[in-house]
Scaffold this motif. Structure first.
Motif, mmCIF file in Angstrom:
data_model
loop_
_atom_site.group_PDB
_atom_site.id
_atom_site.type_symbol
_atom_site.label_atom_id
_atom_site.label_comp_id
_atom_site.label_asym_id
_atom_site.label_seq_id
_atom_site.Cartn_x
_atom_site.Cartn_y
_atom_site.Cartn_z
ATOM 1 N N ASN A 195 30.620 41.607 28.882
ATOM 2 C CA ASN A 195 31.909 41.820 28.041
ATOM 3 C C ASN A 195 31.875 40.975 26.788
ATOM 4 N N GLU A 196 31.275 39.905 26.410
ATOM 5 C CA GLU A 196 31.195 39.335 25.075
ATOM 6 C C GLU A 196 30.394 39.975 24.387
ATOM 7 N N GLN A 197 29.198 40.736 24.868
ATOM 8 C CA GLN A 197 28.249 41.640 23.987
ATOM 9 C C GLN A 197 29.295 42.784 23.548
ATOM 10 N N TYR A 198 30.017 43.268 24.441
ATOM 11 C CA TYR A 198 30.960 44.598 24.230
ATOM 12 C C TYR A 198 31.957 44.198 23.119
ATOM 13 N N ARG A 199 32.603 43.064 23.214
ATOM 14 C CA ARG A 199 33.613 42.409 22.189
ATOM 15 C C ARG A 199 32.916 42.289 20.932
ATOM 16 N N GLU A 200 31.693 41.620 20.939
ATOM 17 C CA GLU A 200 31.321 41.283 19.677
ATOM 18 C C GLU A 200 30.802 42.551 19.054
ATOM 19 N N LYS A 201 30.410 43.700 19.535
ATOM 20 C CA LYS A 201 29.989 44.994 18.961
ATOM 21 C C LYS A 201 31.258 45.758 18.641
ATOM 22 N N GLY A 202 32.221 45.467 19.061
ATOM 23 C CA GLY A 202 33.507 46.236 18.736
ATOM 24 C C GLY A 202 33.686 47.303 19.842
ATOM 25 N N LEU A 203 33.156 47.538 20.936
ATOM 26 C CA LEU A 203 33.089 48.578 21.815
ATOM 27 C C LEU A 203 33.865 48.255 23.002
ATOM 28 N N ALA A 204 34.627 47.088 23.192
ATOM 29 C CA ALA A 204 35.585 47.004 24.465
ATOM 30 C C ALA A 204 35.908 45.664 24.104
ATOM 31 N N LEU A 205 37.146 45.625 24.677
ATOM 32 C CA LEU A 205 37.817 44.244 24.874
ATOM 33 C C LEU A 205 38.246 44.139 26.370
ATOM 34 N N ILE A 206 37.609 43.304 27.099
ATOM 35 C CA ILE A 206 37.575 43.235 28.746
ATOM 36 C C ILE A 206 37.798 41.810 28.879
ATOM 37 N N GLN A 207 38.865 41.298 29.618
ATOM 38 C CA GLN A 207 38.925 40.012 30.183
ATOM 39 C C GLN A 207 39.033 39.715 31.520
ATOM 40 N N LYS A 208 38.336 38.503 31.977
ATOM 41 C CA LYS A 208 38.581 38.256 33.445
ATOM 42 C C LYS A 208 39.852 37.906 33.634
ATOM 43 N N VAL A 209 40.392 38.336 34.803
ATOM 44 C CA VAL A 209 41.755 37.755 35.116
ATOM 45 C C VAL A 209 41.633 36.574 35.925
ATOM 46 N N PRO A 210 42.163 35.558 35.622
ATOM 47 C CA PRO A 210 42.402 34.139 36.216
ATOM 48 C C PRO A 210 42.912 34.524 37.389
ATOM 49 N N THR A 211 42.783 33.585 38.566
ATOM 50 C CA THR A 211 43.226 33.712 39.892
ATOM 51 C C THR A 211 44.495 32.650 39.708
ATOM 52 N N PRO A 212 45.927 32.772 39.997
ATOM 53 C CA PRO A 212 46.442 31.448 39.756
ATOM 54 C C PRO A 212 46.411 30.575 41.035
ATOM 55 N N ILE A 213 46.167 29.279 40.845
ATOM 56 C CA ILE A 213 46.179 28.333 42.143
ATOM 57 C C ILE A 213 47.160 27.325 41.624
ATOM 58 N N THR A 214 47.434 26.596 42.684
ATOM 59 C CA THR A 214 48.367 25.350 42.496
ATOM 60 C C THR A 214 47.406 24.225 43.090
ATOM 61 N N PRO A 215 46.831 23.149 42.345
ATOM 62 C CA PRO A 215 46.191 22.112 42.704
ATOM 63 C C PRO A 215 47.072 21.093 43.708
ATOM 64 N N ILE A 216 46.277 20.674 44.703
ATOM 65 C CA ILE A 216 46.989 19.922 45.587
ATOM 66 C C ILE A 216 46.350 18.576 45.501
ATOM 67 N N LYS A 217 45.022 18.449 45.300
ATOM 68 C CA LYS A 217 44.298 17.235 44.999
ATOM 69 C C LYS A 217 43.361 17.300 43.916
ATOM 70 N N ILE A 218 43.705 16.097 42.993
ATOM 71 C CA ILE A 218 42.585 16.037 41.894
ATOM 72 C C ILE A 218 41.798 14.924 41.773
ATOM 73 N N ASP A 219 40.504 14.847 41.669
ATOM 74 C CA ASP A 219 39.825 13.777 41.385
ATOM 75 C C ASP A 219 40.035 13.077 39.895
ATOM 76 N N LYS A 220 40.781 12.377 39.686
ATOM 77 C CA LYS A 220 41.149 11.814 38.538
ATOM 78 C C LYS A 220 40.236 11.217 37.593
ATOM 79 N N GLU A 221 39.282 10.771 38.208
ATOM 80 C CA GLU A 221 38.064 10.050 37.646
ATOM 81 C C GLU A 221 37.110 11.323 36.943
#
Length: 178
Positions: free
Chosen positions: A22-48
Motif C-alpha cells: 500500500n505504501e508503494q501504491y500510494r507513492e506511485k499515485g495508484l491507490a490510497l489504502i489505509q489499515k483500519v485500526p482496531t479500537p481497544i481500551t487499555p486495562i494494564k499498562i507497563d509504565k516503565e
C-alpha cells in the motif's frame, strides 16, 4: 523465489506485506489504502516500557483495509491459511455485512488470502466469498477447499510489488463488466 519467502521478510505476516504494498501504491499515485485500526481500551499498562499489557476490544472491527483505487472505493480483509481448507469461522458475520453494504454503495470488497504452506496469495471477490458463506448458512460446508478458489485470481509478485493485488482487482472489474 517469491519475495515474501526471502530472508529479508522471514516471519512477516500478510498484513506487513500488504502495508508495504500500500505504501508503494500510494507513492506511485495508484491507490490510497489505509489499515483500519482496531479500537481497544487499555486495562494494564507497563509504565516503565510504555506498553499496553492487557486490553479489550471496544467494538467489532469491520475490515482490515479501506480506501480508493483510481476513484473506486475498496475494502478488504487479509487472511492467512496454513492448510488447504479455509474455515469460514475466520470471517465474521459483521465483516460479511459490512462488505455487503460497501458493495451496495458502489464499492468493491474482497479478501486477500495467503496460503502459507503453498506460499501462494489469492484475491477472492466478495461474491465468491459470499457464495461460500451462503452455502454454510444453508447447512453446507463451513469451509471452502483450495480447489474451489478461482485460480485466475492468484496474486503473483512482479515489478517489485510484494502483493500486487491491483491486477486482480482489474480482473474483478472486467469480470463485473464495469
Amino acid at each position: 523465489m517469491a519475495i515474501w519467502n526471502s530472508r529479508g521478510l522471514r516471519g512477516s505476516t500478510l498484513e506487513d506485506l500488504i502495508n508495504r504494498t500500500n505504501e508503494q501504491y500510494r507513492e506511485k499515485g495508484l491507490a490510497l489504502i489505509q489499515k483500519v485500526p482496531t479500537p481497544i481500551t487499555p486495562i494494564k499498562i507497563d509504565k516503565e516500557n510504555r506498553h499496553i499489557t492487557l486490553a479489550y476490544f471496544d467494538q467489532k472491527s469491520t475490515v482490515d483495509y479501506i480506501g480508493a483505487v483510481q476513484g473506486i472505493p475498496v475494502c478488504f480483509d487479509a487472511k492467512e491459511c496454513n492448510g488447504d481448507t479455509f474455515s469460514l469461522q475466520n470471517i465474521h458475520e459483521h465483516q460479511v455485512k459490512f462488505m455487503e453494504q460497501f458493495e451496495q454503495q458502489g464499492g468493491m470488497a474482497f479478501l486477500i488470502i495467503f496460503y502459507t504452506h503453498r506460499n501462494e496469495i489469492y484475491y477472492m471477490p466478495y461474491d465468491h466469498m459470499r457464495r461460500f458463506w451462503d452455502r454454510a448458512a444453508e447447512g453446507g460446508r463451513k469451509s471452502f477447499r483450495f480447489e474451489e478458489v478461482d485460480q485466475s485470481f492468484r496474486i503473483r509478485q512482479n515489478h517489485g510489488v510484494l502483493v500486487p493485488y491491483l491486477e486482480a482487482l482489474q480482473l474483478d472489474l472486467e469480470r463485473r463488466g464495469d
